[in-house]
Design an enzyme around this catalytic site. Structure first.
Site, PDB file in Angstrom:
ATOM      1  N   LYS A 209      32.375  54.625  36.577  1.00 56.99           N
ATOM      2  CA  LYS A 209      32.965  53.382  37.056  1.00 56.99           C
ATOM      3  C   LYS A 209      32.988  53.418  38.575  1.00 56.99           C
ATOM      4  CE  LYS A 209      37.186  50.634  36.942  1.00 56.99           C
ATOM      5  NZ  LYS A 209      38.449  50.393  36.260  1.00 56.99           N
ATOM      6  N   LYS A 261      29.908  50.899  34.661  1.00 58.42           N
ATOM      7  CA  LYS A 261      30.539  49.668  35.126  1.00 58.42           C
ATOM      8  C   LYS A 261      30.494  49.599  36.638  1.00 58.42           C
ATOM      9  CE  LYS A 261      35.021  47.504  35.202  1.00 58.42           C
ATOM     10  NZ  LYS A 261      36.346  47.889  35.486  1.00 58.42           N
ATOM     11  N   SER A 287      33.684  40.898  36.045  1.00 52.84           N
ATOM     12  CA  SER A 287      34.136  39.564  36.453  1.00 52.84           C
ATOM     13  C   SER A 287      33.293  38.957  37.564  1.00 52.84           C
ATOM     14  CB  SER A 287      35.604  39.643  36.881  1.00 52.84           C
ATOM     15  OG  SER A 287      35.776  40.602  37.916  1.00 52.84           O
TER      16      SER A 287
END
Ligand code: PBG
Length: 336
Positions: A209, A261, A287
């Protein structure tokens, strides 16, 4: 020796014998040899549920996505299941925050309450996943607890994660997904789950991440209080090699699945991870990826449906078997 050229010489002119266009000629041929197929079953719909609201609230930077009430999140999960989505992932937005994120462990807090409802609603049909983090619950907005110098304390944060993992597992959630990027979090959570009798609850590590600016709209979605950044615990976008170490450590610590991610800007990482480990690989279309494409589509600058499809296909082609996407429920039927 005369060189062999891959051309015929009809009419005395060179023509290609190898014509890659043959297999592109019809939709049926293209479909037959497509290699990459995305279906709703491999998609996960993230859902935000906010404490203390009576109507769903739009999220400024994520048109089409809302903060749900306790009632509407149940309905959204049912809609996802009916659309053929493989799973839903819950994020709680609490009313009160404190230094240690105590709302995250509250058995009657917003996340656990909503998880119980959603498990009751769809848990028999699709996978209910829970994001495990403290950033929505801490008043400083960091993913962990701070020490006296204001730095995120790895090991104390992990102790709190262990309690959160057990609280989430008690709701019946099938998969716990720690996203805090603390060293050793997966092993500690695995131990805590096993000791509490939740040895069948799976762990999806947010393993690779990155400290990405493409989480911006998510901060609106959870009304994050974060000042500063997460660069001391999330990965540096410029460093590739570290992702494999993160992933391999998580697998060694017992992660059942791993995640990369964000997704689209990190497809090199997705591919590298998919080629290296033998657990299912997920990618989170975050997002900012959603917001950018929606914004361009609203301007009429890209064809929304075709661009969303392409984005999902490319993430799958890079090696992600599971894609977490804000478009999951809408696109599951369209991909069928
Ligand atoms: C942590 C978490 C974040 C996202 C998923 N889980 C925010 C962060 O780490 O800053 C981002 C998801 C997105 O941008 O869509 N609770």
């Amino acid at each position: 020796m005369t060189a062999v050229h891959p051309v015929g010489t009809a009419h005395g002119i060179g023509f290609p014998r190898t014509r890659l266009r043959r297999l592109r000629a019809t939709p049926a041929l293209r479909e037959l040899v497509a290699q990459t197929h995305v279906t709703g079953r491999g998609l996960v719909q993230p859902l935000f549920v906010r404490e203390g609201i009576t109507e769903p609230q739009p999220i400024r930077s994520m048109p089409g996505v809302v903060q749900h009430t306790r009632d509407t999140v149940r309905k959204a999960a049912a809609d996802a299941a009916a659309a053929g989505v493989g799973g839903v992932m819950l994020f709680g937005v609490p009313q009160r925050r404190d230094a240690v994120g105590s709302g995250a462990t509250d058995p009657d807090g917003i996340a656990q309450g909503a998880l119980r409802d959603v498990v009751a609603e769809v848990g028999a049909d699709i996978v209910v996943l829970s994001d495990l983090n403290l950033d929505e619950y801490t008043d400083h907005g960091h993913s962990g607890l701070l020490n006296t110098q204001g730095e995120v304390d790895n090991d104390r944060s992990i102790e709190q994660y262990m309690a959160v993992a057990v609280a989430q597992a008690e709701t019946g959630a099938a998969v716990i997904a720690p996203s805090g990027m603390m060293d050793g979090q997966v092993g500690a959570i695995r131990d805590a789950l096993d000791r509490a009798g939740h040895e069948t609850v799976a762990v999806l590590g947010y393993s690779a991440k990155f400290a990405s600016h493409f989480y911006g709209p998510f901060r609106d979605a959870v009304e994050s209080a974060l000042l500063g950044d997460r660069k001391t615990y999330q990965q540096d976008p410029r460093r590739r090699g570290e992702s494999l170490r993160e992933v391999q450590l998580d697998v060694a610590e017992g992660a059942d699945m791993v995640m990369v991610k964000p997704a689209a800007l990190y497809l090199d990482i997705v591919r590298q991870v998919a080629d290296t480990v033998h657990v299912p690989v997920a990618a989170y279309q975050v997002s900012g990826e959603y917001a950018m494409l929606e914004a361009a589509a609203r301007q009429g600058w890209v064809n929304r449906d075709l661009a969303v499809r392409e984005s999902l296909h490319c993430i799958a082609r890079a090696g992600a078997g599971v894609i977490i996407s804000y478009w999951a429920t809408e696109f599951a039927p369209k991909l069928a």
